[in-house]
Design a protein around this motif. Structure first.
Motif, mmCIF file in Angstrom:
data_model
loop_
_atom_site.group_PDB
_atom_site.id
_atom_site.type_symbol
_atom_site.label_atom_id
_atom_site.label_comp_id
_atom_site.label_asym_id
_atom_site.label_seq_id
_atom_site.Cartn_x
_atom_site.Cartn_y
_atom_site.Cartn_z
ATOM 1 N N LEU A 8 0.834 -1.196 0.000
ATOM 2 C CA LEU A 8 0.000 0.000 0.000
ATOM 3 C C LEU A 8 0.873 1.253 0.000
ATOM 4 N N GLY A 9 0.345 2.308 -0.643
ATOM 5 C CA GLY A 9 1.063 3.576 -0.696
ATOM 6 C C GLY A 9 1.044 4.136 -2.109
ATOM 7 N N ASP A 10 2.007 5.005 -2.411
ATOM 8 C CA ASP A 10 2.148 5.544 -3.764
ATOM 9 C C ASP A 10 3.034 4.574 -4.536
ATOM 10 N N VAL A 11 2.431 3.506 -5.062
ATOM 11 C CA VAL A 11 3.206 2.374 -5.570
ATOM 12 C C VAL A 11 2.897 2.025 -7.021
ATOM 13 N N GLN A 12 2.023 2.746 -7.697
ATOM 14 C CA GLN A 12 1.691 2.456 -9.085
ATOM 15 C C GLN A 12 2.385 3.435 -10.023
ATOM 16 N N ALA A 37 -3.749 -2.815 -8.537
ATOM 17 C CA ALA A 37 -5.150 -3.035 -8.198
ATOM 18 C C ALA A 37 -5.623 -1.884 -7.319
ATOM 19 N N ILE A 38 -6.960 -1.837 -7.116
ATOM 20 C CA ILE A 38 -7.556 -0.856 -6.212
ATOM 21 C C ILE A 38 -8.352 -1.619 -5.163
ATOM 22 N N ILE A 39 -7.984 -1.474 -3.898
ATOM 23 C CA ILE A 39 -8.640 -2.149 -2.786
ATOM 24 C C ILE A 39 -9.100 -1.086 -1.789
ATOM 25 N N ASP A 40 -10.401 -1.057 -1.531
ATOM 26 C CA ASP A 40 -10.982 -0.065 -0.615
ATOM 27 C C ASP A 40 -10.598 1.354 -1.044
ATOM 28 N N GLU A 41 -10.685 1.590 -2.377
ATOM 29 C CA GLU A 41 -10.395 2.900 -2.964
ATOM 30 C C GLU A 41 -8.936 3.332 -2.766
ATOM 31 N N ARG A 42 -8.086 2.373 -2.544
ATOM 32 C CA ARG A 42 -6.648 2.666 -2.396
ATOM 33 C C ARG A 42 -5.876 1.924 -3.481
ATOM 34 N N ARG A 43 -4.903 2.618 -4.101
ATOM 35 C CA ARG A 43 -4.079 2.019 -5.139
ATOM 36 C C ARG A 43 -3.011 1.143 -4.479
ATOM 37 N N VAL A 44 -2.938 -0.114 -4.905
ATOM 38 C CA VAL A 44 -2.001 -1.056 -4.302
ATOM 39 C C VAL A 44 -1.339 -1.883 -5.396
ATOM 40 N N VAL A 45 -0.297 -2.646 -4.999
ATOM 41 C CA VAL A 45 0.289 -3.679 -5.855
ATOM 42 C C VAL A 45 -0.038 -5.016 -5.203
ATOM 43 N N HIS A 46 -0.674 -5.891 -6.003
ATOM 44 C CA HIS A 46 -1.160 -7.187 -5.508
ATOM 45 C C HIS A 46 -0.204 -8.274 -6.001
ATOM 46 N N ILE A 47 0.351 -9.131 -5.078
ATOM 47 C CA ILE A 47 1.405 -10.099 -5.429
ATOM 48 C C ILE A 47 1.003 -11.484 -4.905
ATOM 49 N N MET A 48 1.306 -12.531 -5.704
ATOM 50 C CA MET A 48 1.191 -13.925 -5.267
ATOM 51 C C MET A 48 2.485 -14.645 -5.636
ATOM 52 N N VAL A 49 2.991 -15.469 -4.693
ATOM 53 C CA VAL A 49 4.203 -16.252 -4.950
ATOM 54 C C VAL A 49 3.968 -17.681 -4.484
ATOM 55 N N ASP A 50 4.661 -18.607 -5.167
ATOM 56 C CA ASP A 50 4.557 -20.028 -4.810
ATOM 57 C C ASP A 50 5.916 -20.656 -5.083
ATOM 58 N N SER A 51 6.577 -21.129 -3.977
ATOM 59 C CA SER A 51 7.884 -21.760 -4.112
ATOM 60 C C SER A 51 8.212 -22.420 -2.774
ATOM 61 N N SER A 52 9.465 -22.830 -2.600
ATOM 62 C CA SER A 52 9.861 -23.428 -1.329
ATOM 63 C C SER A 52 9.816 -22.371 -0.216
ATOM 64 N N ASN A 70 11.279 5.616 -6.784
ATOM 65 C CA ASN A 70 10.222 6.625 -6.747
ATOM 66 C C ASN A 70 8.978 6.177 -5.987
ATOM 67 N N ALA A 71 9.005 5.005 -5.360
ATOM 68 C CA ALA A 71 7.847 4.508 -4.623
ATOM 69 C C ALA A 71 7.830 5.068 -3.204
ATOM 70 N N SER A 72 6.614 5.189 -2.655
ATOM 71 C CA SER A 72 6.444 5.611 -1.261
ATOM 72 C C SER A 72 5.537 4.587 -0.597
ATOM 73 N N VAL A 73 6.135 3.651 0.142
ATOM 74 C CA VAL A 73 5.406 2.514 0.711
ATOM 75 C C VAL A 73 4.929 2.856 2.120
ATOM 76 N N GLU A 74 3.636 2.612 2.358
ATOM 77 C CA GLU A 74 3.073 2.829 3.688
ATOM 78 C C GLU A 74 3.021 1.527 4.496
#
Length: 283
Positions: A8-12, A37-52, A70-74
């Motif tokens: 979450l934050g200024d990440v897009q 993505a946009i979650i609860d009217e907030r711009r976010v980056v949505h990630i999924m990972v699968d490994s050991s 240039n990102a500002s992560v909250e």
């Protein structure tokens, strides 16, 4: 092991997805997906990972502490995930296609903006032409003013000639003033000579005065020394008198002590005589 992360934050539009893909490839993670993505009217980056587990834990640790320039992560949220995750190489092709689409879209917008800019340039050019015509009109007026200035300049030249004539007369008067000044200088030199003689006489008078002052100071000093000497003699005489009185007093005390002792001795001798007589000893 599967994990879902939400940043979450200024990440897009700051290059976050290529940044995350680079981390996943560096850790050799087999399944990876990230998207804006946009979650609860907030711009976010949505990630999924699968490994050991160790790879996924390393990915979560890096993503939680390192961000694009240039990102500002909250906040970085991490939770378990049970769905399917795209293969990393497939996501690479997906992201490439998305980036090309964005480039094409922005390219069309840029072309439209370029056309708008050209139209604005043409309008500005027309305005510049109008301004040029106005400048030419002002230039003609400036030429007229210049001719008037030249006429004024001619008149100024006439006045200047008259001023030069007056200046010549002033120079003549100045020469006369200089001659009078020379005479004044001669008189001043004579006055200075008289002043020097007066100064010499004054210096001699000052010298005589200094000698008189010196004699007076010596006389005062001699009188003072005589006073000090007389006072010293008086104090010494008094001191000697006091010492003599002290000697007389001591002598009287000594005589009294001797007379007392002699008296005691006589009494002791009488007692001895009496004792000897009682003992049958004749003296």
């Amino acid at each position: 092991m599967k994990r879902r992360l939400v940043i979450l934050g200024d990440v897009q539009n700051v290059g976050y997805r290529p940044f995350l893909l680079g981390i996943a490839e560096a850790l050799d993670i087999e399944h990876f997906f990230a998207d804006n993505a946009i979650i609860d009217e907030r711009r976010v980056v949505h990630i999924m990972v699968d490994s050991s587990q160790d790879k996924v834990d390393s990915f979560v640790e890096i993503v939680s502490s390192k961000y694009p320039e240039n990102a500002s992560v909250e906040e970085v949220e991490v939770e378990d995930y049970s769905g399917n995750v795209m293969k990393t190489e497939s996501y690479y092709r997906y992201l490439t296609a998305m980036q090309l689409h964005k480039i094409a879209t922005y390219g069309g917008i840029m072309i439209e903006k370029q056309d708008d800019t050209l139209r604005e340039i043409r309008v500005v050019g027309e305005k510049v032409d109008v301004v040029g015509e106005k400048v030419d009109a002002v230039g003609a007026k400036v030429d007229v003013v210049g001719e008037k200035v030249d006429a004024v300049g001619a008149k100024v030249d006439v006045v200047g000639a008259k001023v030069d004539a007056v200046g010549a007369k002033v120079d003549v008067v100045g020469e006369k003033v200089d001659a009078v000044g020379a005479k004044v200088d001669v008189v001043g030199a004579k006055v200075d000579a008289v002043g020097e003689k007066v100064d010499a006489v004054g210096e001699k008078v000052d010298a005589v005065g200094e000698k008189v002052d010196a004699v007076g100071k010596k006389q005062d000093k001699t009188i003072e020394e005589i006073k000090i000497t007389r006072e010293g003699f008086t104090l010494e005489i008094r001191s000697v008198g006091e010492k003599v009185d002290n000697v007389h007093g001591e002598q009287r005390k000594t005589n009294e002590i001797l007379e007392e002792r002699f008296g005691r001795m006589q009494k002791d001798i009488e007692k001895i005589k009496i004792a000897l007589t009682k003992a049958g000893i004749e003296i």
